[in-house]
Write a protein that holds these residues in place. Structure first.
Motif, PDB file in Angstrom:
ATOM      1  N   VAL A   8      -0.028 -12.320 105.687  1.00  0.00           N
ATOM      2  CA  VAL A   8      -0.354 -10.890 105.687  1.00  0.00           C
ATOM      3  C   VAL A   8       0.747 -10.097 104.989  1.00  0.00           C
ATOM      4  O   VAL A   8       0.469  -9.167 104.216  1.00  0.00           O
ATOM      5  CB  VAL A   8      -0.592 -10.386 107.131  1.00  0.00           C
ATOM      6  N   VAL A   9       2.001 -10.450 105.238  1.00  0.00           N
ATOM      7  CA  VAL A   9       3.126  -9.784 104.572  1.00  0.00           C
ATOM      8  C   VAL A   9       2.988  -9.916 103.056  1.00  0.00           C
ATOM      9  O   VAL A   9       3.152  -8.942 102.311  1.00  0.00           O
ATOM     10  CB  VAL A   9       4.463 -10.389 105.042  1.00  0.00           C
ATOM     11  N   GLU A  10       2.671 -11.119 102.600  1.00  0.00           N
ATOM     12  CA  GLU A  10       2.524 -11.361 101.163  1.00  0.00           C
ATOM     13  C   GLU A  10       1.327 -10.595 100.600  1.00  0.00           C
ATOM     14  O   GLU A  10       1.380 -10.059  99.482  1.00  0.00           O
ATOM     15  CB  GLU A  10       2.361 -12.860 100.906  1.00  0.00           C
TER      16      GLU A  10
ATOM     17  N   GLU B  78      -3.605 -13.558  98.087  1.00  0.00           N
ATOM     18  CA  GLU B  78      -4.201 -12.868  96.946  1.00  0.00           C
ATOM     19  C   GLU B  78      -5.582 -12.346  97.282  1.00  0.00           C
ATOM     20  O   GLU B  78      -5.933 -11.197  96.981  1.00  0.00           O
ATOM     21  CB  GLU B  78      -4.285 -13.829  95.759  1.00  0.00           C
ATOM     22  N   GLN B  79      -6.393 -13.179  97.917  1.00  0.00           N
ATOM     23  CA  GLN B  79      -7.748 -12.771  98.302  1.00  0.00           C
ATOM     24  C   GLN B  79      -7.711 -11.660  99.346  1.00  0.00           C
ATOM     25  O   GLN B  79      -8.497 -10.710  99.286  1.00  0.00           O
ATOM     26  CB  GLN B  79      -8.519 -13.982  98.838  1.00  0.00           C
ATOM     27  N   LEU B  80      -6.783 -11.761 100.278  1.00  0.00           N
ATOM     28  CA  LEU B  80      -6.656 -10.738 101.313  1.00  0.00           C
ATOM     29  C   LEU B  80      -6.281  -9.393 100.695  1.00  0.00           C
ATOM     30  O   LEU B  80      -6.804  -8.339 101.088  1.00  0.00           O
ATOM     31  CB  LEU B  80      -5.609 -11.189 102.327  1.00  0.00           C
ATOM     32  N   ALA B  81      -5.404  -9.423  99.707  1.00  0.00           N
ATOM     33  CA  ALA B  81      -5.022  -8.193  99.003  1.00  0.00           C
ATOM     34  C   ALA B  81      -6.226  -7.585  98.298  1.00  0.00           C
ATOM     35  O   ALA B  81      -6.445  -6.359  98.343  1.00  0.00           O
ATOM     36  CB  ALA B  81      -3.916  -8.491  97.995  1.00  0.00           C
TER      37      ALA B  81
ATOM     38  N   ILE C  54      -9.366  -7.938  99.123  1.00  0.00           N
ATOM     39  CA  ILE C  54     -10.271  -7.397 100.143  1.00  0.00           C
ATOM     40  C   ILE C  54      -9.826  -5.990 100.535  1.00  0.00           C
ATOM     41  O   ILE C  54     -10.638  -5.065 100.645  1.00  0.00           O
ATOM     42  CB  ILE C  54     -10.321  -8.319 101.382  1.00  0.00           C
ATOM     43  N   ALA C  55      -8.525  -5.811 100.720  1.00  0.00           N
ATOM     44  CA  ALA C  55      -7.991  -4.500 101.100  1.00  0.00           C
ATOM     45  C   ALA C  55      -8.253  -3.468 100.010  1.00  0.00           C
ATOM     46  O   ALA C  55      -8.667  -2.329 100.292  1.00  0.00           O
ATOM     47  CB  ALA C  55      -6.490  -4.608 101.381  1.00  0.00           C
ATOM     48  N   ILE C  56      -8.035  -3.838  98.765  1.00  0.00           N
ATOM     49  CA  ILE C  56      -8.241  -2.916  97.648  1.00  0.00           C
ATOM     50  C   ILE C  56      -9.708  -2.529  97.534  1.00  0.00           C
ATOM     51  O   ILE C  56     -10.050  -1.339  97.392  1.00  0.00           O
ATOM     52  CB  ILE C  56      -7.735  -3.550  96.341  1.00  0.00           C
ATOM     53  N   GLU C  57     -10.611  -3.520  97.600  1.00  0.00           N
ATOM     54  CA  GLU C  57     -12.050  -3.247  97.524  1.00  0.00           C
ATOM     55  C   GLU C  57     -12.494  -2.360  98.687  1.00  0.00           C
ATOM     56  O   GLU C  57     -13.328  -1.462  98.513  1.00  0.00           O
ATOM     57  CB  GLU C  57     -12.829  -4.567  97.555  1.00  0.00           C
ATOM     58  N   ALA C  58     -11.938  -2.611  99.863  1.00  0.00           N
ATOM     59  CA  ALA C  58     -12.299  -1.808 101.032  1.00  0.00           C
ATOM     60  C   ALA C  58     -11.890  -0.348 100.832  1.00  0.00           C
ATOM     61  O   ALA C  58     -12.655   0.575 101.145  1.00  0.00           O
ATOM     62  CB  ALA C  58     -11.640  -2.381 102.282  1.00  0.00           C
ATOM     63  N   CYS C  59     -10.707  -0.128 100.308  1.00  0.00           N
ATOM     64  CA  CYS C  59     -10.231   1.242 100.048  1.00  0.00           C
ATOM     65  C   CYS C  59     -11.155   1.964  99.069  1.00  0.00           C
ATOM     66  O   CYS C  59     -11.554   3.117  99.296  1.00  0.00           O
ATOM     67  CB  CYS C  59      -8.814   1.219  99.498  1.00  0.00           C
ATOM     68  N   ASP C  60     -11.493   1.301  97.972  1.00  0.00           N
ATOM     69  CA  ASP C  60     -12.350   1.924  96.962  1.00  0.00           C
ATOM     70  C   ASP C  60     -13.734   2.235  97.524  1.00  0.00           C
ATOM     71  O   ASP C  60     -14.329   3.285  97.233  1.00  0.00           O
ATOM     72  CB  ASP C  60     -12.480   1.007  95.743  1.00  0.00           C
TER      73      ASP C  60
ATOM     74  N   ALA D 193      -1.064  -6.342  97.194  1.00  0.00           N
ATOM     75  CA  ALA D 193      -1.931  -5.160  97.113  1.00  0.00           C
ATOM     76  C   ALA D 193      -1.161  -3.950  96.598  1.00  0.00           C
ATOM     77  O   ALA D 193      -1.664  -3.179  95.768  1.00  0.00           O
ATOM     78  CB  ALA D 193      -2.542  -4.857  98.481  1.00  0.00           C
ATOM     79  N   ASN D 194       0.057  -3.774  97.077  1.00  0.00           N
ATOM     80  CA  ASN D 194       0.879  -2.636  96.634  1.00  0.00           C
ATOM     81  C   ASN D 194       1.272  -2.751  95.162  1.00  0.00           C
ATOM     82  O   ASN D 194       1.381  -1.745  94.460  1.00  0.00           O
ATOM     83  CB  ASN D 194       2.126  -2.516  97.511  1.00  0.00           C
ATOM     84  N   GLU D 195       1.493  -3.971  94.697  1.00  0.00           N
ATOM     85  CA  GLU D 195       1.818  -4.178  93.279  1.00  0.00           C
ATOM     86  C   GLU D 195       0.609  -3.902  92.392  1.00  0.00           C
ATOM     87  O   GLU D 195       0.738  -3.321  91.315  1.00  0.00           O
ATOM     88  CB  GLU D 195       2.318  -5.613  93.068  1.00  0.00           C
TER      89      GLU D 195
END
Length: 334
Positions: free
Chosen positions: A223-225, A181-184, A186-192, A230-232
């Motif tokens: 990572v898969v999870e 959940e945290q990794l997802a 991080i990815a979303i915040e990085a994109c924004d 993140a996609n959801e």
């Protein structure tokens, strides 16, 4: 063209008020002066104003460029406290806040919390832990965020990626062992963040030792999870994986290893590490062997923009981080 050329242009269009609680440090003072003199920020020096004025005069700086804020100014301090404690969701009471504001870092962040400043910029004298603790206590986290993280912006000589020599990486500095959940997040915040800085279309690869199931184990499964979460949460963002690093950034490798459609594979402009071990080692490999200039870490997850620069950072790197922080703050107000 320098990595910062476009960012500097943006900063000049909308200079933000940047509070410096470490302006008694010569590197921080020089960086604040030079970025302000060139019109990129409006600097606020927070501390002992008499001492700070003397330092500016000693350095030959034009004092009129700065706003000096003395933490012993009782009238101004009381004004800040009254506004702060009246805001919804604040937990510190007047007595505790008054005590905390004897420290310039906390004073600067209270100014930022009540919109007297747009950015708090520190890290030369204060540790990362100091900055994170003050930020969580005074500024607070964005709704739905439980973990602070970071990204860095790397300019890698000789690298020919999808955005030239520029690659965003994270988290290399803060979150030790994020769960899926945290990794997802991080990815979303990085994109924004990357989109706000560069106007790129983010293509974010979440990396592992495995590419789409080529390896097995709980580290890859995390990572898969994370990709799934993140996609959801943000289906409009191009976040994909799990990829090995070469499959994420090299189109020829991606053709061999990623046997399905992907907007990211081979063209990633953001790399999300699976944990801090990988992230810290990865960014230092980029610096030591790739001779990369690494700007950041840019802290993610706070309600407002807080910067924790490296204590060993040279003046030019500090200047770059100041300007990046200003542009991030301006993007939040749009």
């Amino acid at each position: 063209m320098s990595i910062l050329d476009g960012i500097y242009k943006k900063a000049k269009l909308n200079p933000q008020k940047v509070a410096f609680p470490e302006a008694d440090n010569w590197k921080m003072l020089q960086a604040a002066y030079e970025t302000a003199k060139d019109g990129y920020i409006t600097p606020i020096l927070v501390g002992n104003s008499s001492l700070l004025r003397d330092l500016c005069i000693e350095k030959g700086y034009d004092c009129s460029i700065f706003r000096f804020v003395d933490i012993q100014d009782k009238e101004y301090k009381e004004k800040l406290i009254n506004i702060y404690v009246s805001q919804e969701g604040r937990f510190l009471k007047e007595k505790a806040l008054n005590r905390r504001m004897e420290d310039p870092l906390y004073f600067a962040m209270v100014m930022q919390a009540v919109e007297e400043a747009d950015v708090t910029f520190a890290g030369i004298n204060y540790t990362t832990g100091d900055v994170l603790m003050a930020g969580q206590m005074i500024i607070g986290l964005q709704q739905g965020v439980s973990t602070i993280s970071s990204i860095g912006i790397c300019d890698i000589p000789g690298y020919e990626g999808s955005e030239g020599s520029i690659l965003a990486v994270g988290d290399s500095a803060v979150c030790t062992n994020p769960d899926a959940e945290q990794l997802a997040n991080i990815a979303i915040e990085a994109c924004d963040t990357v989109k706000a800085l560069f106007d790129w279309e983010p293509r974010c690869a979440m990396v592992s030792y495995s590419t789409l199931g080529s390896g097995q184990g709980e580290l890859a499964e995390k990572v898969v999870e994370a990709v799934k979460i993140a996609n959801e949460k943000r289906p409009e963002l191009a976040i994909d994986g799990e990829f090995q690093l070469d499959a994420a950034i090299n189109p020829l490798v991606a053709q061999k290893k990623v046997l399905r459609e992907s907007k990211v594979a081979g063209r990633a402009n953001i790399i999300i590490w699976p944990d801090l071990n990988v992230g810290n080692i990865g960014v230092k490999l980029l610096q030591q062997f790739g001779h990369a200039n690494a700007y950041g870490p840019l802290l993610l997850g706070f309600n407002k923009v807080i910067c924790d620069c490296s204590r060993g950072a040279p003046v030019d790197e500090i200047k770059g981080n100041i300007v990046i922080s200003s542009v991030r703050a301006a993007a939040l107000t749009m």
